[in-house]
Design a protein around this motif. Structure first.
Motif, PDB file in Angstrom:
ATOM      1  N   ASP A 107      11.699  -9.993  -2.980  1.00 16.19           N
ATOM      2  CA  ASP A 107      12.308  -8.669  -2.812  1.00 16.19           C
ATOM      3  C   ASP A 107      11.366  -7.567  -3.291  1.00 16.19           C
ATOM      4  N   THR A 108      10.647  -7.832  -4.375  1.00 10.18           N
ATOM      5  CA  THR A 108       9.736  -6.821  -4.920  1.00 10.18           C
ATOM      6  C   THR A 108       8.621  -6.504  -3.931  1.00 10.18           C
ATOM      7  N   GLU A 109       7.980  -7.533  -3.394  1.00 13.45           N
ATOM      8  CA  GLU A 109       6.901  -7.307  -2.423  1.00 13.45           C
ATOM      9  C   GLU A 109       7.429  -6.588  -1.188  1.00 13.45           C
ATOM     10  N   HIS A 110       8.617  -6.977  -0.747  1.00 15.48           N
ATOM     11  CA  HIS A 110       9.224  -6.342   0.417  1.00 15.48           C
ATOM     12  C   HIS A 110       9.463  -4.858   0.157  1.00 15.48           C
ATOM     13  N   VAL A 160       7.847  -1.510   2.075  1.00 19.86           N
ATOM     14  CA  VAL A 160       8.701  -0.603   2.840  1.00 19.86           C
ATOM     15  C   VAL A 160       8.617   0.818   2.274  1.00 19.86           C
ATOM     16  N   HIS A 161       8.662   0.952   0.956  1.00 20.45           N
ATOM     17  CA  HIS A 161       8.555   2.288   0.350  1.00 20.45           C
ATOM     18  C   HIS A 161       7.201   2.933   0.666  1.00 20.45           C
ATOM     19  N   ARG A 162       6.153   2.143   0.672  1.00 16.98           N
ATOM     20  CA  ARG A 162       4.832   2.682   1.014  1.00 16.98           C
ATOM     21  C   ARG A 162       4.831   3.193   2.458  1.00 16.98           C
ATOM     22  N   PHE A 163       5.442   2.441   3.363  1.00 17.54           N
ATOM     23  CA  PHE A 163       5.518   2.845   4.762  1.00 17.54           C
ATOM     24  C   PHE A 163       6.312   4.146   4.915  1.00 17.54           C
ATOM     25  N   LEU A 164       7.451   4.240   4.237  1.00 18.83           N
ATOM     26  CA  LEU A 164       8.285   5.440   4.343  1.00 18.83           C
ATOM     27  C   LEU A 164       7.597   6.653   3.722  1.00 18.83           C
ATOM     28  N   ALA A 165       6.901   6.441   2.616  1.00 20.37           N
ATOM     29  CA  ALA A 165       6.162   7.549   1.988  1.00 20.37           C
ATOM     30  C   ALA A 165       5.057   8.040   2.922  1.00 20.37           C
ATOM     31  N   ARG A 171       4.483  -8.886   5.735  1.00 21.62           N
ATOM     32  CA  ARG A 171       3.471  -9.953   5.727  1.00 21.62           C
ATOM     33  C   ARG A 171       2.201  -9.389   5.089  1.00 21.62           C
ATOM     34  N   ASP A 172       1.619 -10.155   4.167  1.00 27.83           N
ATOM     35  CA  ASP A 172       0.384  -9.747   3.483  1.00 27.83           C
ATOM     36  C   ASP A 172       0.532  -8.387   2.796  1.00 27.83           C
ATOM     37  N   GLY A 173       1.729  -8.099   2.294  1.00 26.58           N
ATOM     38  CA  GLY A 173       1.956  -6.858   1.566  1.00 26.58           C
ATOM     39  C   GLY A 173       2.121  -5.630   2.430  1.00 26.58           C
TER      40      GLY A 173
END
Length: 299
Positions: free
Chosen positions: A173-176, A180-185, A277-279
């Motif tokens: 869950d942490t990696e996910h 996702v937060h990086r993508f949204l930011a 996948r792969d962070g």
């Protein structure tokens, strides 16, 4: 008293049955209906005929789901656009009220990426794979459920295993959430390079809108352009504009996703689920078909 004991025994297997039914049908409603039908079949069967309650219920449920899957396959033949499984959408904070469906959705085998891969299988392949790989059921028992030879059951398992071999392994869950937060930011920044860097080079977007729109995309560059176009169009990056849509975080099949609603109406317009996948964000599952947005429970 006997009826109450039987009901209690059945309830002890409900979470297991829901998990199996959802993995087989890809539909919340069909899964719940199949479990209910298995209960009705149980009440009409003399208990002396049942040696192992869990095994008996699993076999009965699998046959029920097989018939429902064949009906779904017919519907899919006339379905316009991509077909995605119905997501299980719940609030980020677990409810204090026991919820078998929400608990089921948190298991790795029910992640959206895994469910999408199962959709590539024929109904018999899907039954054989879920029962053999997910529940370690013997080929003899699977053959009996499918009414085929043991060799045919083995071939179904082999074909299914090969078909889903490229499913991305589940991540923590942490990696996910970090991905996702990086993508949204990156989307909020409006910088195409930042969005592209947050996406896996082999990333995909699959949209299910029941034919109203088509946006199945491959590759980080195409996906970055698509979503940045949406951000610019709807003003999500401009504080001077009143946004047409609002979003809130939710658990989509057990991991961080989004529910997007029409501003002021609270009406869900789309659900976004992700696979990492792969962070990096590898899969984005974009559901806007209203028929698949009925099972959202955020309270």
């Amino acid at each position: 008293m006997v009826a109450a004991l039987l009901a209690g025994l059945f309830e002890s297997h409900r979470a297991h049955l829901l998990s199996v039914a959802y993995r087989l049908t890809g539909s919340v409603g069909d899964a719940e209906d199949a479990v209910q039908e298995s209960w009705l079949r149980l009440t009409g069967t003399h208990q002396s005929e049942i040696d192992d309650m869990r095994a008996w219920l699993t076999a009965v449920l699998s046959r029920i789901c097989l018939e429902r899957m064949r009906s779904i396959a017919v519907r899919r033949e006339s379905y316009v656009g991509q077909w995605l499984p119905e997501p299980v959408v719940t609030g980020r904070t677990p409810s204090s009220t026991p919820d078998a469906m929400a608990a089921m959705a948190r298991t790795p085998e029910c992640r959206l990426a895994a469910m999408v891969m199962l959709d590539r299988l024929t109904p018999p392949q899907r039954v054989a794979f879920v029962l053999h790989e997910g529940l370690s059921m013997s080929l003899d028992d699977i053959a009996g459920i499918l009414d085929v030879s043991v060799d045919a059951a083995r071939q179904l398992v082999t074909a299914a295993t090969e078909a889903v071999a490229h499913t991305p392994p589940p991540v923590s869950d942490t990696e996910h959430e970090v991905a996702v937060h990086r993508f949204l930011a990156a989307l909020r920044s409006g910088e195409v390079d930042a969005v592209t860097a947050a996406l896996h080079p082999d990333s995909v977007v699959i949209g299910d809108a029941d034919g109203t729109t088509t946006h199945n995309l491959r590759g980080a560059d195409a996906i970055a352009d698509f979503y940045l176009g949406l951000v610019r169009r709807y003003g999500a990056h401009d504080p001077a504009r009143v946004p047409e849509y609002t979003y809130e975080f939710a658990s989509v099949n057990g991991q961080l996703g989004l529910v997007v609603s029409v501003e002021h109406s609270g009406r869900p317009a789309r659900v976004l689920g992700f696979a990492v996948r792969d962070g990096l964000v590898w899969g984005t599952y974009d559901l806007t078909n209203p028929a698949k947005l009925t099972g959202i429970h955020l309270g």
